[in-house]
Motif scaffolding. Sequence first.
Motif, PDB file in Angstrom:
ATOM      1  N   UNK A  48       0.835  -1.207   0.000  1.00 41.87           N
ATOM      2  CA  UNK A  48       0.000   0.000   0.000  1.00 41.87           C
ATOM      3  C   UNK A  48       0.869   1.257   0.000  1.00 41.87           C
ATOM      4  N   UNK A  49       1.910   1.262   0.823  1.00 39.28           N
ATOM      5  CA  UNK A  49       2.819   2.409   0.872  1.00 39.28           C
ATOM      6  C   UNK A  49       3.557   2.579  -0.452  1.00 39.28           C
ATOM      7  N   UNK A  50       4.024   1.472  -1.036  1.00 39.06           N
ATOM      8  CA  UNK A  50       4.751   1.550  -2.303  1.00 39.06           C
ATOM      9  C   UNK A  50       3.856   2.072  -3.419  1.00 39.06           C
ATOM     10  N   UNK A  54       4.489   5.593  -5.512  1.00 44.59           N
ATOM     11  CA  UNK A  54       4.691   5.575  -6.967  1.00 44.59           C
ATOM     12  C   UNK A  54       3.648   6.414  -7.699  1.00 44.59           C
ATOM     13  N   UNK A  55       2.390   6.246  -7.343  1.00 52.30           N
ATOM     14  CA  UNK A  55       1.317   6.934  -8.067  1.00 52.30           C
ATOM     15  C   UNK A  55       1.363   8.434  -7.826  1.00 52.30           C
ATOM     16  N   UNK A 192       6.239   5.821 -20.077  1.00 51.57           N
ATOM     17  CA  UNK A 192       6.926   5.208 -18.931  1.00 51.57           C
ATOM     18  C   UNK A 192       5.932   4.586 -17.960  1.00 51.57           C
ATOM     19  N   UNK A 193       4.794   5.232 -17.742  1.00 52.50           N
ATOM     20  CA  UNK A 193       3.780   4.658 -16.861  1.00 52.50           C
ATOM     21  C   UNK A 193       3.174   3.399 -17.454  1.00 52.50           C
ATOM     22  N   UNK A 280       7.753  -2.661  -6.691  1.00 53.74           N
ATOM     23  CA  UNK A 280       6.665  -2.602  -7.669  1.00 53.74           C
ATOM     24  C   UNK A 280       5.621  -3.702  -7.445  1.00 53.74           C
ATOM     25  N   UNK A 281       5.709  -4.390  -6.301  1.00 53.57           N
ATOM     26  CA  UNK A 281       4.739  -5.417  -5.927  1.00 53.57           C
ATOM     27  C   UNK A 281       4.667  -6.523  -6.973  1.00 53.57           C
ATOM     28  N   UNK A 282       5.845  -6.972  -7.436  1.00 52.54           N
ATOM     29  CA  UNK A 282       5.909  -8.024  -8.456  1.00 52.54           C
ATOM     30  C   UNK A 282       6.655  -9.252  -7.963  1.00 52.54           C
TER      31      UNK A 282
END
Length: 307
Positions: A48-50, A54-55, A192-193, A280-282
Motif C-alpha cells: 500500500x505504501x509503495x 509511486x502513483x 513510462x507509466x 513494484x509489488x511483483x
Amino acid sequence: LFDGVYPFYPQQRKAAVFDISTIIVIVVFLTLACSFLLIIPGIRGRARLYWTLRVLLSLFVGVVIVVVQFTRDWETGWVQANTSYKSFSHVQVNADIGLHIGLAGVNVTLRGNPVEQINETINYNEHFPWNFGVDYDRSYSEGLQKGLPSPILYVAEKFSTQSPCAVHRQYRIASHYASAMLWVAFCTWVISNILFSMPVLIYGGYMLLVTGAFMMFSLLSFSTVRNTPMCLIQIGTRTLHVAYGGSFWLMLAIGLLCFVVGITIVAMHYLSLDLLKTFFDLREDKAEEYQEMPEVFINPHFVSKGL
C-alpha cells in the motif's frame, strides 16, 4: 449611483488572479489522485505504501509538465518606482511594476502603493501573447486603444516586433521550442507509466531518463533568450531587471528528479532485482519464479509395470 458606481456603464477591469487553463489541469490531476486514494484501502500490507508513493510521485511529475505550459513566471522581475500614470499627464503615482514572462506571452502588472490613488484603483494585470497564430503587435495596439496606463504600455512595447530591443523573435521561437519539448516529455512520461504497468521495469526506467532529458532540452531552449541582450527597462529612476522564475527552477528540479529515479531503477534492475520487484509489488515465490515443483506425485500402477 449604486454603491458608489454607475450601474449602466462599463466597469473598470479587474486584475486576473488565476489562469483558467492551470486550474483545469490541476483539477484533472487532483481527480485522478483522489480516485486512487479511494482504492488504497484495498491494497494489503507494505505494498500500500509503495503504490501510494509511486502513483503520487508520477502524478506530480505529470501535472508539473503540463501546468508550466500555462504559467507566466519563467522569467520575472519587480520594481517599485514613482512613475507617470497616463500619457500627456504630469501626475505621478507610486506603484509596483511587475514583468512575468511565460511560454505563451508576457504579463505586465501594475499595482499602486496604496492601490487607491488619484481617485482610481490602480491594479492591472495585462497579458500580451506571442505564441504562433497570435499577433503580439495587435494585442499591443488594442492596449493603446483601451488607454492602458503608461508603465504597462512602456514595458509591453519592449517586446513588440517594432521595438529597437529586437527580442520578440528570440523569445517567441525559444518559447515555442521549449513548449514542444515539454509536450514530448509528457508523451514519454505516459509511455513510462504504461511500461511500468505492463510491467517492463527496465524500459520504464529508460523512458524516465528520456523524460528528464526532454525537460532539460526545454530549459536549454528557453535559456537561449539570454544570448540576446535585453534593453534596459527604465521606470522613473529605477530599472526593472528580470531573472529566472519559479516555473524554470521547478522544471529543473523535476527533470533532475526524473534522472535520479530513472538511474535508480536501471541500477536496481542489474544490482538488486528482487528489491525492485518488491517495490513494484511483483515479487513471486521462488517455486513459481524458477518453475519448480515442490512435490512430485508418482502413480504406483505405472511404476509396477515398469512404465
